[in-house]
Design an enzyme around this catalytic site. Sequence first.
Site, PDB file in Angstrom:
ATOM      1  N   ASP A 159       0.828  -1.205   0.000  1.00  0.00           N
ATOM      2  CA  ASP A 159       0.000   0.000   0.000  1.00  0.00           C
ATOM      3  C   ASP A 159       0.866   1.260   0.000  1.00  0.00           C
ATOM      4  OD1 ASP A 159       0.855  -0.713   2.617  1.00  0.00           O
ATOM      5  OD2 ASP A 159      -0.548   0.737   3.448  1.00  0.00           O
ATOM      6  N   GLU A 160       0.258   2.353  -0.412  1.00  0.00           N
ATOM      7  CA  GLU A 160       0.852   3.691  -0.299  1.00  0.00           C
ATOM      8  C   GLU A 160       2.297   3.757  -0.791  1.00  0.00           C
ATOM      9  OE1 GLU A 160      -1.852   5.221   3.433  1.00  0.00           O
ATOM     10  OE2 GLU A 160      -0.055   4.077   3.854  1.00  0.00           O
TER      11      GLU A 160
END
Length: 471
Positions: free
Chosen positions: A343-344
Amino acid sequence: MATERFRLVTVLASAALVAGAGGAMGVGVAQAAPVRVASYADIVPAPVTAVPARGVMFTLARSGKIFTAPGSVDAAAVGGYLAAILRRSTGYALPVVDAPAGSPGKGVSLLLSGADPSVGAQGYQLDVTASAVVLRAAKPAGLFAGVQTLRQLLPPAVESATVQPGPWTVPGGHVVDHPRLAYRGAMLDVARHFFTVAQVKRYIDQIAMYKVNYFHLHLADDQGWRIMINSWPKLATFGGGTAVGGDPGGFYTQADYADIVAYAKSRYITVIPEIDMPGHVNAALASYAELNCDGKAPPRYTGTDVGFSSLCTSLPITYKFIDDVVGELAAITPGPYLHIGGDEADATKPADYAAFEAKAQQIVAAHGKSVLAWHQIAQDAKPLPTTVAQYWDTTNANPAVAAAANRGTKLVLSPANKAYLDMKYTEATPLGQDWAGLIEVKDAYGWNPGAYLKGVPSSAVTKGVDEDSVF
């Protein structure tokens, strides 16, 4: 996602987990008034069927015994677990003995025969009469789940660490229960704030009370690396020396980790370790300069911003690093999954992200494990057929994830605005975050995972993992 201490992931049989106030141990039992007799409506999560027997009450006697399926070491262990809880608060001896042939004994029986066929590998049948409590299951995991229901039907004082006066009553009735969701999990983020082995075990005990069967342990992030990797020891000894807010951090030895895994297994919970990559890796980059594209190690980090760090996806040593880390973790993780984050990854170019995730998934597969990853792997890369994507966003629409689910990718749902335990209940709540929204208990408990994401078939969530592969 930036500041959570821990997450609650996909939920229990009929709804989400009831959570306590913000803090490291945010799962709790709502304590009834001492004079109130428990009701079958109090069972959390709500069972498939629960029929009270009006006017019937079982009372545990001082001379009571716990009878377990003859010849079953596992059933005896579940009986011993129950006895240990009850002995603290009742002061009763409660010996654990083999169940007699024929009718169940006058006490509490934990049997591996005679359950309703619908209970499966993790369900149970509970019958309470004036003279006996009888738990039946097909597997020991079901007995353990039934014990949690029995705890909820006893007076709240049964959970006391010191002897209480009683009486120890259970309302009469009949329950048949089995989980709707094969994956019922909770996450603890020890990377941003370190927790000791004893604290982790306490958390495991608390989530076990609600029939959670997976424990997602977030072991590495920008702020700290929490597991010793023998081939890269500075990850723990240097990268583990910080945490959010400047507290001293810490790390687990591999023996510590094995202790946590074994403790979780004794509660019928499977551990899933997470090493987030290619982002959320500042602790690793600070520990080994050679993992950086420019060969320069950044300083350690104690803030809460996200998206600024990335493994160098073009360096061959990056994939040796991943292979070593995954290999050592796989060797000490008996469960089927390793979580690789994903993620991210804002500091990783999209094409590099997709290529990296393809290689990382293959490395995990080569070590005999299946991948769990945040839903960006289905959104921005190509998941393997065995990869499970975990959805954390606050919106109930994601066309890319829906498309992946319709192609066969299984999902775990942990939307932040429903399932994050560190969100405040209301604006007046003194502790907690609010970036994902304000989450009252009714909001956490009342959502339907199988119908949450638009365009996603229920089977992609409710059958996300094979429950028979867990224990």
